[in-house]
Motif scaffolding. Structure first.
Motif, mmCIF file in Angstrom:
data_model
loop_
_atom_site.group_PDB
_atom_site.id
_atom_site.type_symbol
_atom_site.label_atom_id
_atom_site.label_comp_id
_atom_site.label_asym_id
_atom_site.label_seq_id
_atom_site.Cartn_x
_atom_site.Cartn_y
_atom_site.Cartn_z
ATOM 1 N N LYS A 29 -3.869 5.059 1.243
ATOM 2 C CA LYS A 29 -3.511 5.779 2.549
ATOM 3 C C LYS A 29 -4.228 5.352 3.598
ATOM 4 O O LYS A 29 -3.843 4.804 4.896
ATOM 5 N N GLU A 30 -5.476 4.966 3.333
ATOM 6 C CA GLU A 30 -6.389 4.379 4.286
ATOM 7 C C GLU A 30 -6.003 2.910 4.868
ATOM 8 O O GLU A 30 -5.800 2.680 5.979
ATOM 9 N N VAL A 85 -2.873 1.857 4.489
ATOM 10 C CA VAL A 85 -1.688 2.071 5.704
ATOM 11 C C VAL A 85 -1.967 2.558 6.841
ATOM 12 O O VAL A 85 -1.412 1.981 7.810
ATOM 13 N N ALA A 86 -2.937 3.335 7.123
ATOM 14 C CA ALA A 86 -3.522 3.831 8.247
ATOM 15 C C ALA A 86 -3.956 2.606 9.216
ATOM 16 O O ALA A 86 -3.580 2.328 10.379
ATOM 17 N N GLN A 87 -4.658 1.570 8.350
ATOM 18 C CA GLN A 87 -5.015 0.473 9.126
ATOM 19 C C GLN A 87 -4.051 -0.296 9.657
ATOM 20 O O GLN A 87 -3.885 -0.844 10.726
ATOM 21 N N ALA A 99 0.863 -1.182 0.071
ATOM 22 C CA ALA A 99 0.056 0.074 -0.100
ATOM 23 C C ALA A 99 0.822 1.226 0.083
ATOM 24 O O ALA A 99 0.753 2.162 -0.540
ATOM 25 N N MET A 159 -1.021 0.556 10.330
ATOM 26 C CA MET A 159 -0.483 1.169 11.328
ATOM 27 C C MET A 159 -1.104 0.970 12.919
ATOM 28 O O MET A 159 -0.652 1.587 13.590
ATOM 29 N N GLY A 160 -2.405 0.330 12.753
ATOM 30 C CA GLY A 160 -3.067 0.368 13.755
ATOM 31 C C GLY A 160 -4.032 1.472 14.008
ATOM 32 O O GLY A 160 -4.493 1.518 15.339
ATOM 33 N N LEU A 161 -4.123 2.349 13.189
ATOM 34 C CA LEU A 161 -4.832 3.355 13.482
ATOM 35 C C LEU A 161 -6.573 3.043 13.308
ATOM 36 O O LEU A 161 -6.661 2.060 12.623
#
Lengths: 377, 398
Positions: free
Chosen positions: A368-369, A371-373, A315, A375-377
Motif C-alpha cells: 500500500k505504501e 501504491v501511495a508513492q 504493488a 500515486m504521487g502521494l
C-alpha cells in the motif's frame, strides 16, 4: 482484446493439474512439511523431465522457450496443489535473474543445470532487520584480490538448506541512497564460512537463516555490475511477486472448490449448509475475491510479460491478492466449522500458506505504501 | 491472451474522450456534487438532455442496436469502451433506464411496431423512461407485486401503487409490471406494459431522499387506461420480458471507471490540502486508505474486463453470474470510496455546500446517497444470492 488462454496454455494447465493431482497428493504435502529436506527428489526429477524448471529458459540453455504467462499458468496449478520444494526459488528467484543479468559464461554454467533440475538455486535477500526495501541490505561484500569476502546474516532464505548456489544480495558500498552500492553474487552454498539452519515457520516452508562469515566468492561470480545490483533485484522481485500471486490465486481457487464441495454435502437442520443464505453470501464473497484476483493476476502479469511499466500495478496486484487469499482461506475455515481448525484438514494447509505468501516480497502494508508513492502521494 | 484494444478501438476511445473532455467543461458543478442532482435540479436535467442530443447526433447512444432502430450494429466491445470513457468523465446524457434497461427488452421481446415506435426516440435522446416495478410490499420479492391490470376491450385498466420510481417526475414514459391474472401466483400472472406518464389517473408524489433531493417518487395508478398495443409480449408472460432488461453491457465498467476518476480527484485534494501544517497526502493513515481504494479499484477494473469478455464470447448466460458479482463489487466500492473520503475530511466531512464545505459538500451528499446504488436494480444481497445459485451451484435460497 482476447482474454482466453491459448490452446497451448490450456494444455499446459490440464497436464499440470493431472500430473500434480496424481504425483503430489496432500499426503505428500504433509509428509514433506515434517521432512528435513522439505522436497521429494522423485517428484523433482519428474517435474524436471516435464521440462518445468526450464519452461521459460531459451532452448540454447536447455529450456523450452515459453513465455512468462506460461510460467504463471504453471505456478497457478502448483499453488493449487501447494507443491512443496524449491521450484519457486530455483526457477523464479534463481534462473530469471541469471537469464536477464548474467554473463554468457554464467548462463552457460548455471541455466542448463537449473533447467535439468540438477542444480537448485535460491536468493538470499532479507536480513534480521526484516525490511523489504534496499535499506535492509546490510551484509557486506569487500573486494580482496580476485575475490569478494562476504560477512553478514541472511534470513528467510527459501530452501537454502538444499540449494547448491544462492544469489546473495550484498552491500559493497554505502551509496547516496539505499539502492546504490548493492552487488549480487552467485555463492556456492558449500563455501567455507556458511552456516545454514531452517527456521521453524507457520507454513513449514523451509525458510532459512544463512550466516556468512568471511565467505570468499570469486569475482567472476558477481551477477551484474558492481554496486548496481538493486535494479536486478527490482526486476527479479517484479517477476517473483507476480509468480507468487499466481500460486496464491491457484491456492484460493482450490480452497473455494473445497469449500463449495463441503457446504453442499454438510447437513445441519436437515439441509445442506450451502442452502443457507449466510453461507451462500460468504461463498459469493469468496468467489468474487478469487475472480478479481485471477483477473488482476492475468492483467498485470501480461503487462509485465509485454514489458509495459507496471510498478504500481504489481504493488496493487500483490496488495489485493494478499488480502483476497487470506480472506478466502479464513472464510473457508468459517464455512467448515470446527473441522477446519484441525491439523488434519486440508483447508488449514492453505490458511497457513496464505499468511506466508502475504509476507513474501512485501506484505499488504508495504504494498500500500508503494501504491501511495506511485500515486504521487 | 491480449489486453490491448485494436488501433481502431483506441481511436474510438480517443474520440469519445475528446468529446467528453470538451463537453464536460460546461457541466453544472451541482451535477458532480450530488448523485441525485440529475433528477433533482432543473439545470442538471437540462444538461443531461442537451448532452443526450449531442451524443445522439454522434450516433453513440445506441451503438450496439440494429441500424433500423437507430443503432449502428456496433460490436459490444465498442459499447464497453464508450461506457468506460463516459464513466471516467462522469457524464450523463444516456438514459440509464430507457437505453440501459428497456431497450434490450424491446429488442428481444417487443413487436415490430413497438420497436419502431420507441427505440428510435431513445436513440435520438428524445424520450426518457422510468421503471414502474417496485411496490411498497414488493421490493426484492418483486414477483409478489399486486398492481392490477384488467383488460377491458382494447385497453387495460390499471390500479395500484409503485414506489422508488427514480425520475418519474422528469421522464416521459414508464415501463411497468402489473398483475393480469390474480389466480396465478407470483411471476406467472404478470404482464409488461409501456405507459405514457401523461396518461390520466397517474399521480406522482415526491419521496425526498436523506440528502433532501427529489429523485424517488411514489406513483399512484387510478383507473389508468393502457392500450393493449402497449403490452410487451404475451399476457401473463411479462416476467420473461422483465428478465431481459439485464440484456445489456453489464460489466459495470462505467462505475469502476467513475470510481477511478473520483479517487484521482480525492488524491489531488489530499495533495493540495494542508491540515495540521502538512499535506493530507503525507499522513500515513490517509496514504494507506487511498492506496487501499486504488487497489480495490484496479481489481474491479480487471474484473469488469473479464465480464465483458465473457459476454462477448459466451453471451449473457455465461456472463450473468459475473455481472451479478460486478454489481455488488462496483457499488460497494463506491460506497467505501465515499465513506473514506468523508473520514479523510474529518470534521469537514459533514459540511454541506457552503464556504466551509470541501468540494461543495459533495462527500457528505454522497455519504447519504451512495447506499442507493447497491439497492437499485437488485440489492447486494440479491446479487450474492444470484452468484450462489448461478455460479456456485448452491440451492436457490429464496
Amino acid at each position: 482484446m482476447d482474454l482466453d488462454l491459448t490452446e497451448e496454455q490450456e494444455m499446459l494447465r490440464t497436464m499440470a493439474r493431472d500430473f500434480l493431482t496424481k504425483e503430489c497428493p496432500k499426503t505428500l504435502v504433509r509428509e514433506l512439511e515434517e521432512d528435513e529436506k522439505g522436497y521429494s527428489p522423485e517428484l523433482w526429477r519428474k517435474m524436471a523431465e516435464l521440462g518445468w524448471m526450464g519452461l521459460v529458459l531459451p532452448e540454447e540453455h536447455g529450456g523450452m522457450d515459453m513465455g512468462f504467462m506460461d510460467l504463471i499458468i504453471l505456478l497457478q496449478e502448483m499453488g493449487r496443489n501447494i507443491v512443496p520444494g524449491p521450484f519457486f526459488c530455483s526457477v523464479v528467484l534463481g534462473s530469471l535473474p541469471i537469464l536477464s543479468a548474467g554473463t554468457e559464461e554464467q548462463k552457460k554454467r548455471f541455466l542448463p543445470e537449473i533447467a535439468s533440475g540438477e542444480m537448485i538455486l535460491t536468493m538470499a535477500l532479507y536480513e534480521p532487520n526484516a525490511r523489504y526495501d534496499a535499506s535492509g541490505v546490510e551484509t557486506k561484500a569487500v573486494a580482496q584480490d580476485n575475490n569478494f569476502v562476504i560477512n553478514g546474516t541472511k534470513l528467510f532464505v527459501e530452501n537454502a538448506h538444499i540449494a547448491d548456489y544462492m544469489i546473495c544480495v550484498t552491500r559493497t558500498q554505502e551509496g547516496a541512497s539505499p539502492e546504490e552500492g548493492i552487488s549480487l553474487f552467485l555463492v556456492d552454498s558449500k563455501s567455507p564460512g556458511i552456516k545454514c539452519q531452517v527456521i521453524p515457520t507457520m507454513a513449514d516452508d523451509k525458510l532459512c537463516e544463512v550466516v556468512l562469515e568471511n565467505v570468499s566468492v570469486p569475482k567472476e561470480n558477481m551477477l551484474g555490475e558492481l554496486d548496481k545490483g538493486w535494479r536486478i533485484v527490482t526486476r527479479a522481485l517484479e517477476h517473483a511477486i507476480m509468480a507468487k500471486c499466481a500460486e496464491m490465486v491457484g491456492g484460493s481457487e482450490a480452497v473455494l472448490d473445497m469449500t463449495l464441495d463441503y457446504v453442499k454435502e454438510r447437513v445441519q437442520y436437515g439441509k445442506p449448509i450451502g442452502s443457507f443464505q449466510v453461507i451462500q453470501h460468504y461463498c459469493a464473497n469468496m468467489w468474487t475475491n478469487v475472480a478479481t484476483s485471477r483477473n488482476l493476476l492475468y492483467k498485470v502479469a501480461w503487462d509485465l510479460g509485454e514489458g509495459l511499466p507496471v510498478a504500481k500495478e504489481i504493488a496493487m496486484a500483490k496488495g489485493w491478492i494478499n488480502q483476497a487469499y487470506k480472506f478466502v482461506t479464513e472464510r473457508a475455515i468459517q464455512c467448515h466449522g470446527a473441522i477446519g481448525l484441525t491439523r488434519d484438514h486440508d483447508v488449514g494447509l492453505y490458511y497457513r500458506r496464505a499468511k506466508a505468501a502475504e509476507l513474501a516480497f512485501g506484505d499488504t502494508d508495504f504494498q500500500k505504501e508503494l501504491v501511495a508513492q506511485q500515486m504521487g502521494l | 491472451m491480449d489486453f490491448r484494444y485494436t488501433p481502431e478501438q483506441e481511436a474510438l476511445r480517443k474520440e469519445f474522450a475528446d468529446f467528453f473532455s470538451e463537453e464536460m467543461k460546461h457541466v453544472p458543478p451541482e451535477l458532480d456534487a450530488s448523485m441525485e442532482a440529475i433528477f433533482d435540479l432543473d439545470i442538471c436535467w437540462e444538461f443531461h438532455k442537451q448532452l443526450g442530443k449531442k451524443l445522439a447526433a454522434k450516433g453513440w447512444i445506441a451503438m450496439a442496436w440494429p441500424k433500423e432502430y437507430g443503432g449502428r450494429d456496433a460490436p459490444l466491445i465498442e459499447q464497453f469502451i464508450f461506457n468506460e470513457v463516459r464513466g471516467r468523465y462522469k457524464a450523463p446524457g444516456v438514459d440509464p433506464i430507457g437505453v440501459g434497461m428497456l431497450a434490450p427488452t424491446l429488442l428481444v421481446t417487443a413487436s415490430e411496431e413497438q420497436k419502431r415506435e420507441h427505440l428510435p426516440h431513445m436513440a435520438r435522446a428524445e424520450r426518457d423512461w422510468c421503471q414502474l416495478w417496485s411496490e411498497p410490499n414488493a421490493g426484492s420479492d418483486l414477483a409478489s407485486l399486486t398492481t392490477r391490470a384488467v383488460r377491458v376491450g382494447d385497453e387495460y385498466i390499471v390500479n395500484g401503487q409503485k414506489i422508488w420510481t427514480s425520475g418519474a417526475h422528469r421522464t416521459d414514459w414508464g415501463f411497468m409490471l402489473a398483475r393480469t391474472n390474480p389466480e396465478e401466483k407470483r411471476s406467472r400472472g404478470l404482464s409488461f406494459f409501456l405507459v405514457d406518464m401523461k396518461t390520466p389517473g397517474i399521480t406522482i408524489k415526491p419521496l425526498y431522499s436523506m440528502a433532501k433531493a427529489h429523485m424517488f417518487n411514489e406513483v399512484f395508478l387510478d383507473d389508468v387506461r393502457v392500450p393493449v398495443g402497449n403490452r410487451v409480449g404475451e399476457e401473463n408472460e411479462g416476467w420473461v420480458a422483465s428478465q431481459m432488461t439485464s440484456n445489456f453491457e453489464r460489466s459495470m465498467i462505467n462505475l469502476f471507471s467513475h470510481a477511478k476518476r473520483e479517487l484521482e480527484e480525492l488524491v489531488e485534494f489530499c495533495k493540495e490540502t494542508k491540515w495540521g501544517g502538512q499535506p493530507l497526502a503525507k499522513n500515513p493513515l490517509v496514504r494507506h486508505k487511498l492506496a487501499q481504494l486504488a487497489i480495490e479499484t484496479e481489481a474491479g477494473l480487471a474484473y469488469s474486463y473479464s465480464v465483458v469478455w465473457n459476454q462477448i464470447k459466451g453471451g449473457l448466460i455465461t456472463a450473468a453470474p459475473l455481472a451479478a458479482g460486478a454489481k455488488f463489487l462496483a457499488t460497494e466500492l463506491i460506497q467505501r470510496l465515499n465513506y473514506t473520503a468523508c473520514e479523510i475530511m474529518g470534521l469537514y466531512g459533514q459540511v454541506a455546500d457552503s464556504r466551509w464545505a470541501p468540494r461543495r459538500g459533495k462527500y457528505q451528499n454522497y455519504y447519504q446517497q451512495c447506499m442507493g446504488l447497491n439497492m437499485g436494480g437488485g440489492t447486494s444481497e440479491i446479487m450474492r444470492n444470484l452468484v450462489a445459485s448461478m455460479a456456485l451451484g448452491l440451492p436457490r435460497s429464496w
